[in-house]
Design an enzyme around this catalytic site. Structure first.
Site, PDB file in Angstrom:
ATOM      1  NE  ARG A  15      -2.019  -2.285   3.209  1.00  0.00           N
ATOM      2  CZ  ARG A  15      -2.407  -2.721   4.397  1.00  0.00           C
ATOM      3  NH1 ARG A  15      -3.527  -2.271   4.925  1.00  0.00           N
ATOM      4  NH2 ARG A  15      -1.668  -3.580   5.095  1.00  0.00           N
ATOM      5  CE  LYS A  22       4.397  -1.658   6.374  1.00  0.00           C
ATOM      6  NZ  LYS A  22       2.982  -2.041   6.539  1.00  0.00           N
ATOM      7  CB  THR A  80       2.313 -11.749  11.045  1.00  0.00           C
ATOM      8  OG1 THR A  80       0.964 -12.232  11.143  1.00  0.00           O
ATOM      9  CG2 THR A  80       2.286 -10.380  10.392  1.00  0.00           C
ATOM     10  N   GLY A 141      -7.003  -5.990  12.888  1.00  0.00           N
ATOM     11  CA  GLY A 141      -7.494  -7.241  13.465  1.00  0.00           C
ATOM     12  C   GLY A 141      -8.349  -6.940  14.693  1.00  0.00           C
ATOM     13  CG  ASN A 354      30.475  19.233   1.857  1.00  0.00           C
ATOM     14  OD1 ASN A 354      29.944  19.783   0.892  1.00  0.00           O
ATOM     15  ND2 ASN A 354      29.836  18.405   2.644  1.00  0.00           N
TER      16      ASN A 354
HETATM   17  C1  UD1 Z   1      -1.349  -6.960  11.475  1.00  0.00           C
HETATM   18  C2  UD1 Z   1      -2.177  -7.932  12.328  1.00  0.00           C
HETATM   19  C3  UD1 Z   1      -3.484  -7.244  12.756  1.00  0.00           C
HETATM   20  C4  UD1 Z   1      -3.153  -5.971  13.507  1.00  0.00           C
HETATM   21  C5  UD1 Z   1      -2.226  -5.053  12.676  1.00  0.00           C
HETATM   22  C6  UD1 Z   1      -1.751  -3.912  13.545  1.00  0.00           C
HETATM   23  C7  UD1 Z   1      -1.706 -10.201  11.528  1.00  0.00           C
HETATM   24  C8  UD1 Z   1      -2.210 -11.355  10.776  1.00  0.00           C
HETATM   25  N1  UD1 Z   1      -2.476  -9.130  11.590  1.00  0.00           N
HETATM   26  O1  UD1 Z   1      -2.105  -6.687  10.295  1.00  0.00           O
HETATM   27  O2  UD1 Z   1      -4.235  -8.113  13.594  1.00  0.00           O
HETATM   28  O3  UD1 Z   1      -4.350  -5.291  13.832  1.00  0.00           O
HETATM   29  O4  UD1 Z   1      -1.073  -5.775  12.218  1.00  0.00           O
HETATM   30  O5  UD1 Z   1      -1.010  -2.979  12.810  1.00  0.00           O
HETATM   31  O6  UD1 Z   1      -0.616 -10.279  12.069  1.00  0.00           O
HETATM   32  N2  UD1 Z   1       5.363  -9.081   7.820  1.00  0.00           N
HETATM   33  C9  UD1 Z   1       6.420  -9.964   7.663  1.00  0.00           C
HETATM   34  N3  UD1 Z   1       6.230 -11.092   6.924  1.00  0.00           N
HETATM   35  C10 UD1 Z   1       5.060 -11.400   6.344  1.00  0.00           C
HETATM   36  C11 UD1 Z   1       3.974 -10.502   6.509  1.00  0.00           C
HETATM   37  C12 UD1 Z   1       4.157  -9.358   7.255  1.00  0.00           C
HETATM   38  O7  UD1 Z   1       7.510  -9.735   8.179  1.00  0.00           O
HETATM   39  O8  UD1 Z   1       4.979 -12.467   5.700  1.00  0.00           O
HETATM   40  C13 UD1 Z   1       5.579  -7.854   8.629  1.00  0.00           C
HETATM   41  C14 UD1 Z   1       5.331  -6.572   7.867  1.00  0.00           C
HETATM   42  O9  UD1 Z   1       6.533  -6.113   7.273  1.00  0.00           O
HETATM   43  C15 UD1 Z   1       4.835  -5.623   8.946  1.00  0.00           C
HETATM   44  C16 UD1 Z   1       4.195  -6.545   9.965  1.00  0.00           C
HETATM   45  O10 UD1 Z   1       4.653  -7.855   9.682  1.00  0.00           O
HETATM   46  O11 UD1 Z   1       5.879  -4.913   9.570  1.00  0.00           O
HETATM   47  C17 UD1 Z   1       2.672  -6.505   9.888  1.00  0.00           C
HETATM   48  O12 UD1 Z   1       2.262  -6.859   8.586  1.00  0.00           O
HETATM   49  P1  UD1 Z   1       1.080  -6.113   7.853  1.00  0.00           P
HETATM   50  O13 UD1 Z   1       0.896  -6.717   6.531  1.00  0.00           O
HETATM   51  O14 UD1 Z   1       1.263  -4.648   7.938  1.00  0.00           O
HETATM   52  O15 UD1 Z   1      -0.138  -6.588   8.808  1.00  0.00           O
HETATM   53  P2  UD1 Z   1      -1.530  -5.890   8.996  1.00  0.00           P
HETATM   54  O16 UD1 Z   1      -2.402  -6.239   7.858  1.00  0.00           O
HETATM   55  O17 UD1 Z   1      -1.335  -4.454   9.289  1.00  0.00           O
HETATM   56 CA    CA Z   2       0.358  -2.998   9.280  1.00  0.00          CA
END
Ligand code: UD1
Ligand code: CA
Length: 425
Positions: A15, A22, A80, A141, A354
């Site tokens: 996004r 990011k 995650t 979530g 510089n």
């Molecule tokens: C996540 C939570 C959601 C919560 C929100 C808060 C889950 C499934 N959901 O959703 O419940 O309300 O954060 O901000 O966890 N990432 C990885 N590897 C992956 C996927 C993501 O390292 O395979 C990292 C991303 O870089 C990021 C973080 O995990 O820093 C969260 O991922 P993101 O896709 O932003 O999750 P949300 O949809 O925001």
């Molecule tokens: Ca997020």
């Protein structure tokens, strides 16, 4: 107590619509990930950053800036829960607490994390999540509770029923686990959900099924949970950070004339009775002394150390430089990679040259105590102007100037009497 952290930073950040991962997008010159690592550094003794999208770039940043952090590769990125499982081999025999954090929540504070861990301990909890309450919880979530208000599970928005979607309590993306007890969960998560991902949030249900004690800690200030998913979020977080930092500085005795147009990084220390004038932008790590006047429209770019009673005026840019007490650089100047002494006067339009764009090398300019630099001077670095020396206006200084000398490179002024009249004939 032995506490380690796992920071999830492998996601693409679709996004953001960006080539930059990011977590490396910046607020005041510091990547989002840096805010998280700075917040955990006094709490944990080891940190694992899960990297994936643009892994090399993120790894590079972590290794250059944080000694007690290691990166772990997640490829492909399957969610995650999958992200955290990448750290399992490193934590195989670990007995202690693991703090898990999303890498995109820069507004969280060390204090809140400490309170969160205290709560986890007080409750004798095995698994605690941080939650926040929002009038508009969209995209996040939802925290689903049992009728007795104990924690039941977390449901991602895409998986919610209409009833669950109306819930205003959300998952902030911060978790504290008794590692020995929760570790087995990571080999048992499934991806049977709307996004086909392994959700970290499913560890709540897993914990309950396995008779563990799970809790939610509702954070006091929900703005700390603000997660960055888009450029709009990044700008909103920058504004929140700006307000927070400016308030803290003012409480500590710094005058900020216009808090709306003044941007100061969290890593800038400013002494009492210093005045920051409007439209000043200060990024990176800096230290400014007491009784200084900065701005209006000054730009400090990091690595700047300014002693007491210094004036950095309008349209003056300073980068990676030390400036001694009672020195003035009042107008339209660039001071980079420099060491400037005390009681120095830097005339309007002075530039430290510089940078050599051919070799890409940066060189140092040294101005010793009591040096006076005339207006529109270019100091071609590397160059040293010794104590008390003066530079005539409009000079290009390419050689060192000895103490108390006058150096000037401009051609002598000529006066041709009645020249204008001869033209008019
Ligand atoms: C996540 C939570 C959601 C919560 C929100 C808060 C889950 C499934 N959901 O959703 O419940 O309300 O954060 O901000 O966890 N990432 C990885 N590897 C992956 C996927 C993501 O390292 O395979 C990292 C991303 O870089 C990021 C973080 O995990 O820093 C969260 O991922 P993101 O896709 O932003 O999750 P949300 O949809 O925001
Ligand atoms: Ca997020």
């Amino acid at each position: 107590m032995d506490i380690k952290s796992v920071i999830m930073a492998a996601g693409k950040g679709t996004r953001m619509k960006s080539e930059t991962p990011k977590v490396l997008h910046e607020i005041f010159g510091k990547p989002l990930l840096g805010y998280i690592l700075d917040n955990v550094k006094n709490i944990t003794n080891e940190n694992f950053v899960i990297v994936g999208h643009c892994a090399e770039q993120v790894k590079d940043y972590v290794e250059k800036n944080y000694e007690n952090a290691k990166t772990v590769l997640q490829s492909p990125q399957l969610g995650t829960g999958h992200a955290v499982s990448m750290a399992c081999p490193m934590l195989k025999d670990f007995k202690g607490l693991v703090l898990i954090l999303n890498g995109d929540i820069p507004l969280i504070t060390e204090e809140t994390l400490k309170n969160f861990i205290d709560f986890h301990k007080q409750k004798n909890s095995d698994l605690t999540i941080m939650s926040a309450i929002f009038d508009d919880p969209s995209g996040l979530g939802r925290i689903i509770r049992e009728p007795d208000s104990s924690l039941k599970c977390i449901v991602e928005e895409k998986d919610t029923t209409p009833e669950q979607k109306a819930v205003k309590e959300i998952n902030a993306g911060i978790y504290c686990l008794d590692w020995e007890k929760i570790q087995p969960a990571f080999s048992q998560l499934s991806n049977n959900n709307a996004q086909g991902e392994y959700y970290l949030t499913d560890i709540i249900e897993w914990g309950k099924k396995n008779g563990l004690s799970v809790h939610a800690y509702i954070m006091e200030n929900n703005e700390e949970s603000f997660g960055i998913n888009s450029r709009l979020h990044l700008a909103q977080a920058t504004k929140i950070m700006q307000r927070r930092i400016n308030e803290k500085l003012m409480i500590n005795g710094v005058t900020i004339v216009d808090t709306e147009t003044t941007y100061i990084s969290a890593d800038t220390e400013i002494g009492q009775d210093t005045i920051i004038y409007p439209s000043t932008y200060i990024e990176g790590k800096n230290k400014i002394g007491k009784n200084c006047k900065i701005g209006p429209c000054a730009h400090l770019r990091g690595g700047v150390e300014i002693e007491d009673n210094v004036k950095i005026g309008n349209f003056v840019e300073v980068k990676k430089s030390k400036i001694g007490s009672n020195t003035n650089a009042g107008h339209l100047s660039y001071i980079g990679d420099s060491e400037v002494g005390s009681h120095v006067n830097i005339g309007a339009g002075t530039i430290t040259a510089n940078y050599n764009p051919l070799t890409k090398e940066k060189s140092k300019t040294v101005l010793k105590d009591n040096v006076k630099v005339g207006s529109n001077t270019v100091l071609v670095a590397p160059v040293t102007v010794d104590e008390g020396a003066n530079i005539g206006a409009l000079s290009v200084i390419t050689k060192n100037v000895p103490a108390w000398a006058l150096a000037l490179t401009r051609s002598p002024m000529r006066v041709i009497a009645d020249w204008v009249k001869t033209q008019l004939k």
